[in-house]
Design a protein around this motif. Structure first.
Motif, mmCIF file in Angstrom:
data_model
loop_
_atom_site.group_PDB
_atom_site.id
_atom_site.type_symbol
_atom_site.label_atom_id
_atom_site.label_comp_id
_atom_site.label_asym_id
_atom_site.label_seq_id
_atom_site.Cartn_x
_atom_site.Cartn_y
_atom_site.Cartn_z
ATOM 1 N N LYS A 122 0.852 -1.193 0.000
ATOM 2 C CA LYS A 122 0.000 0.000 0.000
ATOM 3 C C LYS A 122 0.886 1.240 0.000
ATOM 4 O O LYS A 122 0.618 2.209 0.683
ATOM 5 N N GLY A 123 1.984 1.146 -0.747
ATOM 6 C CA GLY A 123 2.894 2.267 -0.879
ATOM 7 C C GLY A 123 4.239 2.064 -0.218
ATOM 8 O O GLY A 123 5.175 2.810 -0.479
ATOM 9 N N VAL A 124 4.328 1.027 0.655
ATOM 10 C CA VAL A 124 5.597 0.749 1.331
ATOM 11 C C VAL A 124 5.828 -0.763 1.343
ATOM 12 O O VAL A 124 4.913 -1.535 1.622
ATOM 13 N N ILE A 125 7.057 -1.150 1.035
ATOM 14 C CA ILE A 125 7.498 -2.538 1.157
ATOM 15 C C ILE A 125 8.687 -2.518 2.104
ATOM 16 O O ILE A 125 9.600 -1.707 1.950
ATOM 17 N N ALA A 126 8.668 -3.398 3.088
ATOM 18 C CA ALA A 126 9.780 -3.487 4.046
ATOM 19 C C ALA A 126 10.631 -4.708 3.716
ATOM 20 O O ALA A 126 10.161 -5.645 3.067
ATOM 21 N N ASN A 127 11.858 -4.670 4.169
ATOM 22 C CA ASN A 127 12.665 -5.882 4.104
ATOM 23 C C ASN A 127 13.191 -6.179 5.497
ATOM 24 O O ASN A 127 13.331 -5.281 6.319
ATOM 25 N N PRO A 128 13.448 -7.458 5.772
ATOM 26 C CA PRO A 128 13.943 -7.808 7.096
ATOM 27 C C PRO A 128 15.405 -7.420 7.280
ATOM 28 O O PRO A 128 16.069 -6.977 6.347
ATOM 29 N N ASN A 129 15.886 -7.624 8.467
ATOM 30 C CA ASN A 129 17.287 -7.414 8.799
ATOM 31 C C ASN A 129 18.164 -8.235 7.857
ATOM 32 O O ASN A 129 17.773 -9.312 7.409
ATOM 33 N N CYS A 130 19.361 -7.733 7.585
ATOM 34 C CA CYS A 130 20.256 -8.382 6.627
ATOM 35 C C CYS A 130 20.548 -9.841 6.967
ATOM 36 O O CYS A 130 20.557 -10.700 6.090
ATOM 37 N N SER A 131 20.764 -10.153 8.231
ATOM 38 C CA SER A 131 21.051 -11.544 8.590
ATOM 39 C C SER A 131 19.816 -12.417 8.398
ATOM 40 O O SER A 131 19.916 -13.586 8.039
ATOM 41 N N THR A 132 18.636 -11.861 8.594
ATOM 42 C CA THR A 132 17.397 -12.601 8.381
ATOM 43 C C THR A 132 17.201 -12.904 6.902
ATOM 44 O O THR A 132 16.768 -14.005 6.536
ATOM 45 N N ILE A 133 17.517 -11.943 6.044
ATOM 46 C CA ILE A 133 17.370 -12.150 4.606
ATOM 47 C C ILE A 133 18.226 -13.335 4.161
ATOM 48 O O ILE A 133 17.746 -14.241 3.469
ATOM 49 N N ILE A 134 19.480 -13.334 4.557
ATOM 50 C CA ILE A 134 20.402 -14.403 4.160
ATOM 51 C C ILE A 134 19.889 -15.750 4.653
ATOM 52 O O ILE A 134 19.874 -16.737 3.919
ATOM 53 N N MET A 135 19.442 -15.792 5.899
ATOM 54 C CA MET A 135 18.937 -17.034 6.473
ATOM 55 C C MET A 135 17.672 -17.490 5.748
ATOM 56 O O MET A 135 17.520 -18.672 5.419
ATOM 57 N N ALA A 136 16.743 -16.570 5.465
ATOM 58 C CA ALA A 136 15.489 -16.934 4.807
ATOM 59 C C ALA A 136 15.740 -17.517 3.424
ATOM 60 O O ALA A 136 15.099 -18.493 3.026
ATOM 61 N N VAL A 137 16.667 -16.936 2.693
ATOM 62 C CA VAL A 137 16.990 -17.446 1.353
ATOM 63 C C VAL A 137 17.548 -18.865 1.455
ATOM 64 O O VAL A 137 17.180 -19.745 0.670
ATOM 65 N N PHE A 146 10.901 -30.044 3.090
ATOM 66 C CA PHE A 146 10.749 -30.924 4.246
ATOM 67 C C PHE A 146 9.906 -30.344 5.375
ATOM 68 O O PHE A 146 9.504 -31.070 6.277
ATOM 69 N N GLY A 147 9.716 -29.017 5.378
ATOM 70 C CA GLY A 147 9.040 -28.363 6.487
ATOM 71 C C GLY A 147 10.021 -28.107 7.625
ATOM 72 O O GLY A 147 11.088 -28.724 7.688
ATOM 73 N N LEU A 148 9.691 -27.202 8.485
ATOM 74 C CA LEU A 148 10.516 -26.878 9.653
ATOM 75 C C LEU A 148 9.586 -26.609 10.824
ATOM 76 O O LEU A 148 8.528 -26.012 10.656
ATOM 77 N N LYS A 149 9.992 -27.058 11.995
ATOM 78 C CA LYS A 149 9.219 -26.745 13.198
ATOM 79 C C LYS A 149 9.798 -25.541 13.915
ATOM 80 O O LYS A 149 9.072 -24.738 14.492
ATOM 81 N N ARG A 150 11.114 -25.433 13.895
ATOM 82 C CA ARG A 150 11.749 -24.354 14.646
ATOM 83 C C ARG A 150 13.158 -24.141 14.120
ATOM 84 O O ARG A 150 13.830 -25.070 13.706
ATOM 85 N N VAL A 151 13.588 -22.904 14.171
ATOM 86 C CA VAL A 151 14.955 -22.541 13.816
ATOM 87 C C VAL A 151 15.480 -21.664 14.943
ATOM 88 O O VAL A 151 14.830 -20.694 15.334
ATOM 89 N N ILE A 152 16.609 -22.013 15.476
ATOM 90 C CA ILE A 152 17.244 -21.218 16.532
ATOM 91 C C ILE A 152 18.476 -20.570 15.925
ATOM 92 O O ILE A 152 19.324 -21.252 15.350
#
Length: 190
Positions: A122-137, A146-152
């Motif tokens: 709605k006019g703004v797109i956010a991106n996560p923290n840099c370390s989160t981006i790398i991890m998400a990719v 496989f699915g994931l239940k939890r990531v620490i």
């Protein structure tokens, strides 16, 4: 290459802004126009972009009327102040700060993971923290397969998060250590 756009880079003088300009240049993105914007104290700074010296301007509302897309590489307070001005001028904001990451009205997008969420903006797109981006990719293909239940996760954020001032202070501190000199920190208080 896609259609050319009118782009504003808010925070062009900082570490993230300069890196963004470098990437735009390397990828030879087709731009109709580019405006380099920053804090009024940075206005007048010259930055070399695609072989031309561009002058940084103090970010103001009228700049967003001239742009279709604005990358915000600034702190949370500046993003919160300027993003509404960009939205009012139909300029899409891609924000790199923490300002909108938890806002339910703003999609949090990592293009390699959830590019379809861009359509919800709605006019703004956010991106996560840099370390989160790398991890998400990295984790997304595993999650899909496989699915994931939890990531620490534990992160140790880089000095670069403090911008050019943080990088300069690290360099000065290292040099002081090498020379066995006393160093008075300004960015990082001990």
């Amino acid at each position: 290459m896609g259609k050319s756009i009118k782009l504003a880079v808010v925070g062009a003088t900082g570490a993230v802004g300069r890196e963004l300009l470098k990437i735009i240049e390397e990828r030879n993105l087709q731009l109709e126009d580019i405006m380099l914007l920053a804090d009024p104290q940075e206005a007048g700074t010259q930055i070399l972009f695609q072989g031309t010296k561009l002058t940084v301007q103090a970010a103001r509302a009228e700049h967003f009327a001239e742009a279709q897309l604005a990358f915000f590489a600034v702190g949370t307070d500046v993003s919160k102040a300027l993003a509404p001005l960009a939205k009012e001028n139909n300029c899409l904001v891609i924000d790199n700060s923490y300002a909108f990451r938890l806002d339910d009205e703003v999609p949090l997008v990592v293009p390699e993971v959830n590019i379809e969420d861009i359509a919800e903006h709605k006019g703004v797109i956010a991106n996560p923290n840099c370390s989160t981006i790398i991890m998400a990719v990295a984790i997304n293909p595993i999650f899909k397969e496989f699915g994931l239940k939890r990531v620490i996760v534990s992160t140790y954020q880089a000095v670069s998060g403090a911008g050019l001032a943080g990088l300069a202070e690290l360099k000065q501190n290292v040099q002081a250590g090498i020379n066995d000199d006393v160093f008075e920190p300004k960015v990082f208080q001990y």
